[in-house]
Design a protein around this motif. Structure first.
Motif: not given
Length: 275
Positions: A108-129, A204-211
């Motif tokens: 559900e958190g991952l679905s909130l990420i805009d993956r059209s930008t590389w920053i968004g894709q990074r956040d998505y990949a980081l959480i998955l990793f 990194a903390y801000k990324i996981t906290q945000k989503y």
């Protein structure tokens, strides 16, 4: 400060080679007692020490103080400053189950990420990793591209200077590759900020906290919990997490027991009966 306390501080500083921060912590704990009672620590009885330390209502703080006192008296006994060892019992602290997220909640958190930008894709990949590897955030941020070989992850900067190799889900590897291609940075390390420098712990903390509303470490707990509730052997999970002691890993069995209890309460007809 008493002579015995000075000798103890010199011992842990020189012989034991503890860090300056650790030595200062011991000094603060022990000298505070001597100053409060205006007596050398070595002359104090157990009941006096316990009475003095009873002001600390936080049990973890109290146990740290007790640990310092016990270490001091053990040293005094070994150095023949005292004829017996004074050993104070620690306060009992109730075991707290580690907080974790279900895979559904993470999705559900991952679905909130805009993956059209590389920053968004990074956040998505980081959480998955983090969820796919169970890596500590410090281990994650120190990774270089060569540390991922096919479906295997080589963690070289583990806690205690230990290394370990763990499998990495194909989906996580795929999303990392997409992020690296989108970023355009040709860096040895994997996780970058918008300037191309190494991503910081705070970022990194801000990324996981945000989503997800949690710290990165909760994803490590989530990884372990998913494995345990899925039936993984405790020693295998210990190796995957890089725990030096099985006792550290055993906290996740409480989650497994709770999961089993809830299953029985929902599914077994007698669980719904009332006396």
């Amino acid at each position: 400060m008493s002579n015995e306390l000075e000798a103890f501080l010199e011992y842990i500083s020189v012989t034991k080679a503890l860090s300056k921060k650790s030595v200062e912590a011991y000094k603060s704990d022990l000298s505070q007692i001597e100053e409060t009672l205006a007596k050398p620590l070595i002359t104090l009885e157990s009941h006096t020490l316990l009475s003095t330390l009873s002001i600390y209502k936080n049990k973890r703080t109290l146990n740290r103080k007790l640990s310092s006192v016990n270490a001091f008296f053990e040293f005094c006994y070994k150095q023949h400053f005292s004829s017996q060892v004074t050993k104070l019992k620690f306060a009992k602290i109730p075991k707290l189950l580690p907080k974790f997220l279900s895979y559904k909640k993470i999705q559900e958190g991952l679905s909130l990420i805009d993956r059209s930008t590389w920053i968004g894709q990074r956040d998505y990949a980081l959480i998955l990793f983090l969820y796919a590897s169970g890596a500590r955030i410090t281990e994650c941020l120190e990774l270089s591209r060569g540390d991922i070989e096919g479906e295997w992850l080589h963690i070289r900067h583990a806690k205690g200077d230990k290394e370990r190799i763990v499998p990495l889900a194909k989906l996580a590897k795929k999303e990392i590759d997409i992020y690296l291609n989108m970023s355009g940075f040709d860096k040895e390390f994997i996780w970058c900020n918008y300037k191309g420098s190494k991503l910081s712990r705070i970022s990194a903390y801000k990324i996981t906290q945000k989503y997800l509303g949690v710290s990165p470490h909760i994803l490590r707990h989530s990884y372990a919990t998913s494995l345990i509730t899925g039936g993984a052997d405790l020693r295998v999970v210990q190796e995957l997490l890089g725990h030096s002691s099985l006792l550290t890993t055993q906290i996740y069995t409480h989650i497994q027991k709770q999961d089993l209890k809830e299953t029985v309460e929902v599914c077994h007809p007698m669980a719904k009966e009332r006396l």
